[in-house]
Write a protein that holds these residues in place. Structure first.
Motif, PDB file in Angstrom:
ATOM      1  N   ARG A 152      37.749  99.325  18.211  1.00 48.58           N
ATOM      2  CA  ARG A 152      36.913 100.074  17.688  1.00 48.58           C
ATOM      3  C   ARG A 152      36.043 100.645  18.507  1.00 48.58           C
ATOM      4  O   ARG A 152      35.273 101.764  18.595  1.00 48.58           O
ATOM      5  N   GLY A 153      35.675  99.875  19.719  1.00 49.89           N
ATOM      6  CA  GLY A 153      34.632 100.061  20.380  1.00 49.89           C
ATOM      7  C   GLY A 153      33.605  99.054  20.431  1.00 49.89           C
ATOM      8  O   GLY A 153      32.391  99.451  21.296  1.00 49.89           O
ATOM      9  N   VAL A 154      33.369  98.238  19.646  1.00 47.13           N
ATOM     10  CA  VAL A 154      32.337  97.473  19.285  1.00 47.13           C
ATOM     11  C   VAL A 154      31.946  96.410  20.328  1.00 47.13           C
ATOM     12  O   VAL A 154      33.028  95.715  20.596  1.00 47.13           O
ATOM     13  N   ASP A 155      30.972  96.210  20.882  1.00 51.47           N
ATOM     14  CA  ASP A 155      30.819  95.086  21.687  1.00 51.47           C
ATOM     15  C   ASP A 155      30.533  93.837  21.319  1.00 51.47           C
ATOM     16  O   ASP A 155      29.554  93.342  20.982  1.00 51.47           O
ATOM     17  N   VAL A 156      31.468  92.994  20.898  1.00 51.42           N
ATOM     18  CA  VAL A 156      31.485  91.778  20.200  1.00 51.42           C
ATOM     19  C   VAL A 156      32.205  90.583  21.026  1.00 51.42           C
ATOM     20  O   VAL A 156      33.342  90.889  21.497  1.00 51.42           O
ATOM     21  N   TRP A 157      31.671  89.635  21.148  1.00 49.07           N
ATOM     22  CA  TRP A 157      32.186  88.566  21.788  1.00 49.07           C
ATOM     23  C   TRP A 157      32.347  87.278  20.547  1.00 49.07           C
ATOM     24  O   TRP A 157      31.329  87.255  19.566  1.00 49.07           O
ATOM     25  N   ILE A 158      33.426  86.455  20.878  1.00 49.51           N
ATOM     26  CA  ILE A 158      33.785  85.378  19.793  1.00 49.51           C
ATOM     27  C   ILE A 158      33.614  84.161  20.571  1.00 49.51           C
ATOM     28  O   ILE A 158      33.974  83.861  21.192  1.00 49.51           O
ATOM     29  N   GLU A 159      32.682  83.344  19.499  1.00 47.94           N
ATOM     30  CA  GLU A 159      32.426  81.909  19.775  1.00 47.94           C
ATOM     31  C   GLU A 159      33.255  81.031  19.101  1.00 47.94           C
ATOM     32  O   GLU A 159      33.435  81.182  17.826  1.00 47.94           O
ATOM     33  N   SER A 160      34.077  79.999  19.482  1.00 50.78           N
ATOM     34  CA  SER A 160      34.450  78.799  18.614  1.00 50.78           C
ATOM     35  C   SER A 160      33.822  77.766  18.777  1.00 50.78           C
ATOM     36  O   SER A 160      33.188  77.857  19.788  1.00 50.78           O
ATOM     37  N   VAL A 161      33.851  76.818  18.108  1.00 51.71           N
ATOM     38  CA  VAL A 161      33.381  75.230  18.328  1.00 51.71           C
ATOM     39  C   VAL A 161      34.287  74.315  18.222  1.00 51.71           C
ATOM     40  O   VAL A 161      35.188  74.384  17.610  1.00 51.71           O
ATOM     41  N   ALA A 162      34.000  73.106  19.111  1.00 54.52           N
ATOM     42  CA  ALA A 162      34.759  71.953  19.057  1.00 54.52           C
ATOM     43  C   ALA A 162      35.419  71.703  17.729  1.00 54.52           C
ATOM     44  O   ALA A 162      36.690  71.414  17.669  1.00 54.52           O
ATOM     45  N   PRO A 163      34.377  71.401  16.744  1.00 61.58           N
ATOM     46  CA  PRO A 163      35.126  70.849  15.443  1.00 61.58           C
ATOM     47  C   PRO A 163      36.002  71.473  14.898  1.00 61.58           C
ATOM     48  O   PRO A 163      37.306  70.970  14.551  1.00 61.58           O
ATOM     49  N   HIS A 164      35.918  73.116  14.858  1.00 62.00           N
ATOM     50  CA  HIS A 164      37.020  73.781  14.482  1.00 62.00           C
ATOM     51  C   HIS A 164      38.500  73.699  15.251  1.00 62.00           C
ATOM     52  O   HIS A 164      39.409  74.041  14.526  1.00 62.00           O
ATOM     53  N   LEU A 165      38.256  73.480  16.336  1.00 63.44           N
ATOM     54  CA  LEU A 165      39.549  73.198  16.962  1.00 63.44           C
ATOM     55  C   LEU A 165      40.530  72.115  16.748  1.00 63.44           C
ATOM     56  O   LEU A 165      41.695  72.012  16.945  1.00 63.44           O
ATOM     57  N   GLY A 205      24.672 100.252  17.808  1.00 62.01           N
ATOM     58  CA  GLY A 205      24.976  99.882  19.326  1.00 62.01           C
ATOM     59  C   GLY A 205      24.550  98.709  20.097  1.00 62.01           C
ATOM     60  O   GLY A 205      24.779  98.336  21.188  1.00 62.01           O
ATOM     61  N   ALA A 206      24.231  97.726  19.050  1.00 60.93           N
ATOM     62  CA  ALA A 206      24.008  96.448  19.395  1.00 60.93           C
ATOM     63  C   ALA A 206      25.060  95.489  19.951  1.00 60.93           C
ATOM     64  O   ALA A 206      26.400  95.733  19.521  1.00 60.93           O
ATOM     65  N   HIS A 207      24.836  94.716  20.798  1.00 65.14           N
ATOM     66  CA  HIS A 207      25.983  93.773  21.190  1.00 65.14           C
ATOM     67  C   HIS A 207      25.918  92.647  20.366  1.00 65.14           C
ATOM     68  O   HIS A 207      24.649  92.034  20.264  1.00 65.14           O
ATOM     69  N   VAL A 208      26.838  92.227  19.807  1.00 63.31           N
ATOM     70  CA  VAL A 208      27.052  91.024  18.908  1.00 63.31           C
ATOM     71  C   VAL A 208      28.004  89.859  19.472  1.00 63.31           C
ATOM     72  O   VAL A 208      28.866  90.145  20.082  1.00 63.31           O
ATOM     73  N   TYR A 209      27.607  88.808  18.996  1.00 60.74           N
ATOM     74  CA  TYR A 209      28.244  87.505  19.261  1.00 60.74           C
ATOM     75  C   TYR A 209      28.583  86.672  17.966  1.00 60.74           C
ATOM     76  O   TYR A 209      27.593  86.343  17.387  1.00 60.74           O
ATOM     77  N   THR A 210      29.772  86.426  17.483  1.00 63.91           N
ATOM     78  CA  THR A 210      30.167  85.728  16.357  1.00 63.91           C
ATOM     79  C   THR A 210      30.290  84.225  16.711  1.00 63.91           C
ATOM     80  O   THR A 210      30.921  83.918  17.273  1.00 63.91           O
ATOM     81  N   VAL A 211      29.135  83.615  16.184  1.00 64.47           N
ATOM     82  CA  VAL A 211      29.093  82.189  16.451  1.00 64.47           C
ATOM     83  C   VAL A 211      29.926  81.400  15.557  1.00 64.47           C
ATOM     84  O   VAL A 211      30.379  81.691  14.575  1.00 64.47           O
ATOM     85  N   HIS A 212      30.642  80.196  16.102  1.00 66.04           N
ATOM     86  CA  HIS A 212      31.316  79.437  15.395  1.00 66.04           C
ATOM     87  C   HIS A 212      32.192  79.929  14.360  1.00 66.04           C
ATOM     88  O   HIS A 212      32.664  79.654  13.131  1.00 66.04           O
ATOM     89  N   THR A 213      33.199  80.661  15.092  1.00 67.83           N
ATOM     90  CA  THR A 213      34.223  81.460  14.610  1.00 67.83           C
ATOM     91  C   THR A 213      35.283  80.675  14.017  1.00 67.83           C
ATOM     92  O   THR A 213      35.944  80.105  15.129  1.00 67.83           O
ATOM     93  N   SER A 214      35.780  80.474  12.914  1.00 68.38           N
ATOM     94  CA  SER A 214      36.408  79.356  12.417  1.00 68.38           C
ATOM     95  C   SER A 214      38.201  79.780  12.028  1.00 68.38           C
ATOM     96  O   SER A 214      38.829  78.671  12.218  1.00 68.38           O
ATOM     97  N   CYS A 215      38.363  80.949  11.814  1.00 70.38           N
ATOM     98  CA  CYS A 215      39.608  81.153  11.066  1.00 70.38           C
ATOM     99  C   CYS A 215      40.228  82.490  11.733  1.00 70.38           C
ATOM    100  O   CYS A 215      39.426  83.362  12.201  1.00 70.38           O
ATOM    101  N   GLU A 216      41.475  82.655  11.368  1.00 69.89           N
ATOM    102  CA  GLU A 216      42.201  83.894  11.750  1.00 69.89           C
ATOM    103  C   GLU A 216      41.600  84.914  11.318  1.00 69.89           C
ATOM    104  O   GLU A 216      41.675  85.987  12.086  1.00 69.89           O
ATOM    105  N   ASP A 217      41.174  85.172  10.046  1.00 65.49           N
ATOM    106  CA  ASP A 217      40.716  86.264   9.291  1.00 65.49           C
ATOM    107  C   ASP A 217      39.675  86.831  10.082  1.00 65.49           C
ATOM    108  O   ASP A 217      39.420  87.915  10.126  1.00 65.49           O
ATOM    109  N   SER A 218      38.622  85.850  10.737  1.00 66.71           N
ATOM    110  CA  SER A 218      37.459  86.226  11.167  1.00 66.71           C
ATOM    111  C   SER A 218      37.908  86.773  12.711  1.00 66.71           C
ATOM    112  O   SER A 218      37.158  87.814  13.055  1.00 66.71           O
ATOM    113  N   VAL A 219      38.674  86.138  13.266  1.00 70.89           N
ATOM    114  CA  VAL A 219      39.003  86.505  14.464  1.00 70.89           C
ATOM    115  C   VAL A 219      39.527  88.050  14.534  1.00 70.89           C
ATOM    116  O   VAL A 219      39.121  88.780  15.309  1.00 70.89           O
TER     117      VAL A 219
END
Ligand SMILES: [Zn+2]
Length: 462
Positions: free
Chosen positions: A258-271, A235-249
């Protein structure tokens, strides 16, 4: 000193309108169509923002300033990093506290806190890394959350150094849930990377161009999947740091459905940077080594579209400044190259130039990803992340017509290189305030070192 910002076009994550902003002290006290400067205290500093945007101060949710790495330390300190941040329009950042496995968490927390004392010129807070979660240290994490740092960082990567065992990961996520803390995670499978690194080095493939080969998208996607599985169980809320690619997103979005509380971070270099930079000859590619690595160009579209649709919440930097000299530690083996691409100063302008001006991002989405979401997710909203009466007067007057180039000579970071050197820059922060005081003007720091404050945050993820 009171501050009046006149005639600006105010842009928040949701709004776009013209008004004047008055800050009697450290917070925004009035927002009105027209505020007469003559009726304000004589000491009021007046900034004319005609033809310019007024953004809430930008927040970088992922930076490294004090960072030990294989016997060396990252090049910046709070003074240089604050100046770099402010010159580029960032008024708050969140630093990762990264102790080693043997370090005592509470002592590490105090050590990182001490680095900012008298040196910070931005407001700041931390994510507390959990590299081991033995029962005897668990109470310390509860104490750190209580002290105003309700976000953890875990590494699924870096075998034998920072990676957390599944036993400890599960326990840490269970405790995070009970404390209302969010778990931010570096999602790459440590074992797979370790095995592939050994194979590559044994085959004589030692250059920086092999760094990315040793950690392909599937390795990151499987990490995201793993984290989200544990999130669904705990039930933990999670945040994926520096998410870099389509597969991970995609993995994160599937989990969200599915109901997971997940937030996605991207970082400037990957953009904006792709894998070809890490393959530059003469060890130049080492400047572009970070983890997850720079990817094939097509992933960038997914990241930009994710930001545009707001499926991806934030844009940080993973600012980790190591000089070209320090990068030479990995001359004979890419596994020893200190990771990081300094971007703290360039992030906002990169978003504007390569996002907004290329039609990939609306101004509102830029503010949302560059400021508001970080404030919301990490318990700082509406003190930070928006322009509202009562919010901190962290404001960025931004001239969208200021054309220039990114250069090393403009950079305040001590990394001794600019990853975007010579690139076109469209737009610039002309006035940057922190709690009502002007701290930067036209890319130059003009403020007070030591003025930055530690932000005590609330645990909101229970
Ligand atoms: Zn990082």
């Amino acid at each position: 000193m009171p501050l009046l910002i006149k005639n600006g076009r105010i842009i928040t994550a949701t709004d776009d309108y013209k008004a004047d902003i008055y800050c009697a002290d450290e917070t925004i006290t009035r927002i009105e169509k027209s505020i007469d400067a003559k009726r304000l205290p004589k000491s009021t500093e007046v900034v004319n923002a005609a033809g310019k945007y007024v953004f809430p101060g930008f927040i970088d949710p992922h930076v490294h300033i004090y960072l030990p790495f294989m016997g060396t330390f990252s090049a910046d300190d709070y003074e240089s990093a604050s100046k770099a941040a402010l010159a580029g329009g960032t008024t708050t950042f969140i630093e990762m506290i990264c102790p080693g496995p043997k370090d005592d968490p509470w002592e590490a927390y105090q050590l990182w806190r001490s680095q900012a004392k008298k040196k910070a010129a931005v407001d700041y807070t931390y994510h507390m890394s959990i590299v081991r979660f033995e029962p005897k240290v668990r109470a310390q994490f509860a104490k750190i959350v209580k002290d105003g740092v309700p976000s953890f960082k875990v590494f699924l990567a870096y075998k034998g150094a920072l990676d957390l065992s599944d036993e400890h990961l599960f326990a840490a996520m269970t405790q995070a849930k009970s404390l209302g803390a969010i778990v931010t995670a570096h999602c790459e499978n440590a074992e797979a990377i370790d095995a592939m690194q050994k194979q590559l080095l044994a085959a004589g493939k030692t250059g920086p161009e092999y760094h990315g080969v040793s950690r392909p998208p599937v390795v990151e996607a499987s990490g995201v999947h793993h984290l989200c599985s544990f999130a669904s169980l705990t039930g933990a809320h999670v945040y994926t740091v520096h998410t870099s690619c389509e597969d991970s997103v995609q993995e994160a979005l599937n989990a969200r459905y599915r109901g997971v509380d997940v937030w996605i971070e991207s970082v400037a270099p990957h953009l904006v940077l792709d894998e070809s930079f890490a393959a530059l000859p003469d060890f130049e590619g080492a400047k572009y080594v970070m983890s997850p690595p720079l990817r094939a160009k097509h992933h960038q579209n997914v990241l930009w579209n994710g930001l545009r649709s707001r499926a991806i919440s934030t844009v940080g930097t993973d600012h980790a400044p190591f000089t070209p000299k320090q990068k030479e530690m990995g001359k004979d083996a890419f596994t020893r190259i200190p990771n990081g691409i300094p971007s703290i100063q360039e992030r906002v302008d990169l978003l504007h130039t390569y996002g907004v001006m290329r039609g990939r991002l609306s101004l509102n989405a830029m503010v949302d990803a560059g400021s508001t979401q970080a404030a919301r997710i990490f318990g700082m909203y509406p003190k930070k992340g928006t322009i509202k009466i009562g919010s901190d007067a962290d404001l960025v007057v931004y001239d969208p017509k200021a054309k220039g180039t990114f250069t090393k000579s403009d950079s305040y970071s001590k990394a001794d290189y600019c990853a975007y050197d010579g690139w076109e820059r469209l737009g610039r922060a002309t006035v940057v305030t922190v709690r009502g005081q002007v701290q930067a003007k036209n890319g130059k720091f003009v403020g007070t070192i030591g003025r930055g404050q530690f932000i005590r945050r609330e645990a909101t993820h229970g």
